[in-house]
Design a protein around this motif. Structure first.
Motif, short mmCIF file in Angstrom:
data_model
loop_
_atom_site.label_atom_id
_atom_site.label_comp_id
_atom_site.label_asym_id
_atom_site.label_seq_id
_atom_site.Cartn_x
_atom_site.Cartn_y
_atom_site.Cartn_z
N ARG A 2 17.06 -8.71 -3.62
CA ARG A 2 17.30 -7.56 -2.75
C ARG A 2 16.15 -6.55 -2.82
NH1 ARG A 2 23.50 -6.66 -4.87
NH2 ARG A 2 24.46 -8.44 -3.76
N ARG A 3 15.50 -6.51 -3.98
CA ARG A 3 14.50 -5.47 -4.20
C ARG A 3 13.10 -5.86 -3.71
NH1 ARG A 3 11.22 -4.34 -8.73
NH2 ARG A 3 12.16 -6.14 -9.80
N ILE A 4 12.71 -7.12 -3.91
CA ILE A 4 11.29 -7.42 -3.68
C ILE A 4 11.02 -8.65 -2.81
CG2 ILE A 4 10.52 -6.35 -5.83
CD1 ILE A 4 10.52 -10.05 -5.82
N LEU A 5 12.03 -9.37 -2.35
CA LEU A 5 11.76 -10.64 -1.67
C LEU A 5 10.89 -10.46 -0.43
CD1 LEU A 5 12.13 -13.66 -1.47
CD2 LEU A 5 14.23 -13.28 -0.16
N ARG A 6 11.23 -9.53 0.44
CA ARG A 6 10.45 -9.33 1.67
C ARG A 6 9.00 -8.94 1.34
NH1 ARG A 6 11.75 -8.79 6.89
NH2 ARG A 6 13.98 -8.79 6.36
N LEU A 7 8.84 -8.03 0.39
CA LEU A 7 7.49 -7.61 -0.01
C LEU A 7 6.73 -8.78 -0.64
CD1 LEU A 7 8.26 -4.11 -1.59
CD2 LEU A 7 7.17 -4.58 0.62
N TYR A 8 7.44 -9.61 -1.39
CA TYR A 8 6.81 -10.75 -2.05
C TYR A 8 6.28 -11.76 -1.03
CZ TYR A 8 6.35 -14.88 -5.06
OH TYR A 8 5.88 -15.99 -5.72
N LEU A 9 7.04 -12.03 0.01
CA LEU A 9 6.59 -12.96 1.05
C LEU A 9 5.37 -12.40 1.78
CD1 LEU A 9 10.02 -14.13 2.50
CD2 LEU A 9 8.57 -15.29 0.83
N GLN A 10 5.37 -11.11 2.04
CA GLN A 10 4.20 -10.48 2.65
C GLN A 10 2.98 -10.58 1.73
OE1 GLN A 10 5.53 -6.49 3.52
NE2 GLN A 10 6.80 -7.14 5.26
N HIS A 11 3.24 -10.44 0.43
CA HIS A 11 2.18 -10.56 -0.57
C HIS A 11 1.55 -11.96 -0.53
CE1 HIS A 11 0.19 -10.63 -4.49
NE2 HIS A 11 0.95 -11.66 -4.83
N ILE A 12 2.37 -13.00 -0.38
CA ILE A 12 1.86 -14.37 -0.32
C ILE A 12 0.94 -14.54 0.89
CG2 ILE A 12 2.53 -16.78 0.09
CD1 ILE A 12 5.03 -16.25 -1.57
N HIS A 13 1.37 -14.05 2.05
CA HIS A 13 0.55 -14.15 3.26
C HIS A 13 -0.79 -13.43 3.07
CE1 HIS A 13 3.14 -16.14 6.19
NE2 HIS A 13 4.17 -15.46 5.70
N ALA A 14 -0.75 -12.24 2.48
CA ALA A 14 -1.97 -11.46 2.29
C ALA A 14 -2.94 -12.16 1.34
CB ALA A 14 -1.63 -10.07 1.77
N VAL A 15 -2.42 -12.71 0.25
CA VAL A 15 -3.28 -13.40 -0.73
C VAL A 15 -3.94 -14.63 -0.10
CG1 VAL A 15 -3.28 -14.72 -2.88
CG2 VAL A 15 -2.05 -12.55 -2.75
N VAL A 16 -3.16 -15.41 0.63
CA VAL A 16 -3.70 -16.63 1.24
C VAL A 16 -4.74 -16.29 2.31
CG1 VAL A 16 -3.12 -18.67 2.61
CG2 VAL A 16 -1.65 -17.97 0.73
N ASP A 17 -4.47 -15.27 3.11
CA ASP A 17 -5.45 -14.85 4.12
C ASP A 17 -6.76 -14.46 3.48
OD1 ASP A 17 -3.62 -15.33 6.10
OD2 ASP A 17 -3.02 -13.23 6.35
N GLU A 18 -6.69 -13.79 2.35
CA GLU A 18 -7.91 -13.38 1.65
C GLU A 18 -8.64 -14.58 1.07
OE1 GLU A 18 -10.82 -10.83 0.59
OE2 GLU A 18 -9.03 -10.37 1.79
N ILE A 19 -7.88 -15.53 0.54
CA ILE A 19 -8.50 -16.76 0.00
C ILE A 19 -9.23 -17.52 1.11
CG2 ILE A 19 -7.99 -19.04 -0.96
CD1 ILE A 19 -5.73 -17.76 -2.57
#
Length: 474
Positions: A136-153
């Motif tokens: 409930r606390r971080i799932l949405r932010l975590y998925l956005q974090h994955i997209h951002a990290v991969v885009d940077e890679i």
């Protein structure tokens, strides 16, 4: 010293420190870790999320690819007890860690611990396990974090292009891939400069054309027909396209498909930013009645009815003289490109690429031989130059000899017989009184055949949906 050891207080402290160290080491054992997670599971409520490679409609899940890149970048992967060591797609000397089948890896985000499990059977799936309170606390932010990290890679490295080939897997057909490292580019292929520039401009317009296609109610795809004799550079041109676009290639072998649903399923498994390649389409059509695929399935595939967005479809043929024009109409095939046998200008480009020679005393003799009607494919001339690359003179002489002797039936005498007494070249719908070199400029889709020739005009302002150049007979 004896007093220090025998002192009960110090002895108790020492036992306590040793016990703490032993417990710490004990819980570092992977088996104990696994059992400890089971105990935690008993006291905590977890949510489980699946990220399959293919969705319910058998379409490729692009988030699965991004997640794979992300998980392979996690520092915790190095601490796992079981990993695979594989070579990098970009550098075969670079060994990298990869998730092993049925391996679990931890990730940490904003104080939460997340567990990813790499399931490989029956279907490849990444499984996320996260505590309900953290979900409930971080799932949405975590998925956005994955997209951002991969885009940077992906920004920081050259894309790892892949060549996919279809195989039979159980009851259906699936793709398997190998790294695609072909060095061909538009600068190295043997093609007239004006035609190269038109093709590059066409592909660049396609890359930027998503909104334009959608505004006109069209699927965002572009289809090409490459036709010409074997060895004229069709496959090399596809490799150059892939490198120019940074697109993967899906090489579809129609002979390995058993049903119409196999064709549809394979297409749905392809990803955006890819080239769908079908070679020797004319051969398939010639024996279509004896194959497992129906003609209607092939037409639907060419029409893009499966809604394959952001894809370039490429079909190759040796000749389209006996192919029904309706099969190659606009919408199914947007751009037709003829790959002719070599002429003198093509020879000079090959000599520059293979021999580093831009001029030579034997060039006039080569030009005269071409003018007399002799011809070889670029592949044949290139092989002669590779064999004799240490001596440009010997390489050029070997080309002259091959042109004159015409070992495969395309020399001066054969060309003259093919032209006939009236000087009309046997080139099907493109018959004209121009030279062989003029036919090399062929580009665009043509609406006339030898039996029904009619005029059409070319427009300098063709849209991205049409061919940038139309050539018709007058």
């Amino acid at each position: 010293m004896v007093i220090f050891i025998c002192n009960p207080v110090f002895f108790t402290i020492a036992i306590l420190l040793i016990s703490i160290w032993a417990i710490h080491k004990f819980f570092e054992i992977e088996t104990v870790k696994r059992h400890w997670r089971n105990i935690e599971d008993f006291f905590h409520v977890y949510h489980v999320f699946n990220v399959p490679e293919l969705n319910d409609n058998m379409q490729y899940n692009t988030f699965y690819r991004k997640l794979s890149i992300y998980l392979h970048s996690l520092p915790s992967l190095q601490d796992s007890y079981s990993n695979k060591l594989i070579t990098s797609d970009n550098n075969q000397n670079d060994v990298v860690l990869s998730l092993a089948p049925n391996q679990t890896v931890q990730d940490h985000y904003h104080g939460a611990i997340l567990y990813w499990f790499n399931q490989t059977e029956p279907n490849r799936t990444f499984i996320l396990k996260i505590k309900r309170i953290d979900k409930r606390r971080i799932l949405r932010l975590y998925l956005q974090h994955i997209h951002a990290v991969v885009d940077e890679i992906e920004k920081q490295r050259k894309p790892d292009l892949r060549l996919y080939m279809n195989v039979n897997a159980g009851a259906g057909a699936r793709w398997r891939f190998i790294p695609f490292n072909h060095p061909s580019t538009f600068e190295t292929i043997t093609m007239e400069s004006d035609l190269k520039n038109k093709l590059k401009s066409d592909l660049e317009s396609f890359l930027k054309g998503k909104q334009y296609y959608h505004r006109n109610g069209r699927i965002w795809k572009r289809s090409f027909l490459l036709y010409g004799s074997s060895g004229t550079g069709k496959s090399t041109f596809v490799a150059a396209m892939a490198n120019f676009l940074s697109y993967d290639i899906y090489h579809m072998d129609l002979s390995k498909l058993h049903t119409d649903s196999d064709l549809k399923s394979l297409f749905l498994q392809t990803t955006p930013k890819s080239i769908i390649l079908v070679e020797d389409l004319d051969r398939f059509l010639a024996v279509q009645s004896s194959t497992a695929l129906s003609l209607s399935a092939m037409l639907n595939f060419m029409d893009g009815i499966c809604n394959g967005e952001e894809r370039v479809m490429v079909f190759t043929m040796n000749s389209k003289d006996n192919v029904d024009p309706d099969l190659l109409r606009p919408g199914r095939v947007d751009v037709h490109i003829h790959f002719p046998l070599c002429d003198f200008s093509s020879f000079k480009l090959l000599a520059s690429n293979y021999l580093g020679v831009k001029d030579h005393k034997l060039f006039p003799q080569v030009e005269e031989t071409f003018q007399n009607g002799a011809s070889l494919s670029p592949a044949e001339i290139g092989e002669l130059m590779i064999t004799n690359r240490n001596s440009p003179s010997r390489a050029i002489k070997s080309v002259i000899t091959a042109l004159k002797t015409d070992g495969d039936g395309r020399g001066c005498k054969s060309i003259e017989r093919r032209r006939g007494n009236d000087g009309d070249d046997d080139v099907g719908e493109y018959a004209s009184d121009h030279s062989f070199k003029e036919r090399k400029k062929l580009y665009g889709f043509l609406k006339s055949r030898a039996s029904r020739r009619k005029s059409c005009s070319s427009s300098p302002n063709n849209s991205a949906l049409g061919s940038p150049l139309r050539i018709c007979n007058s």
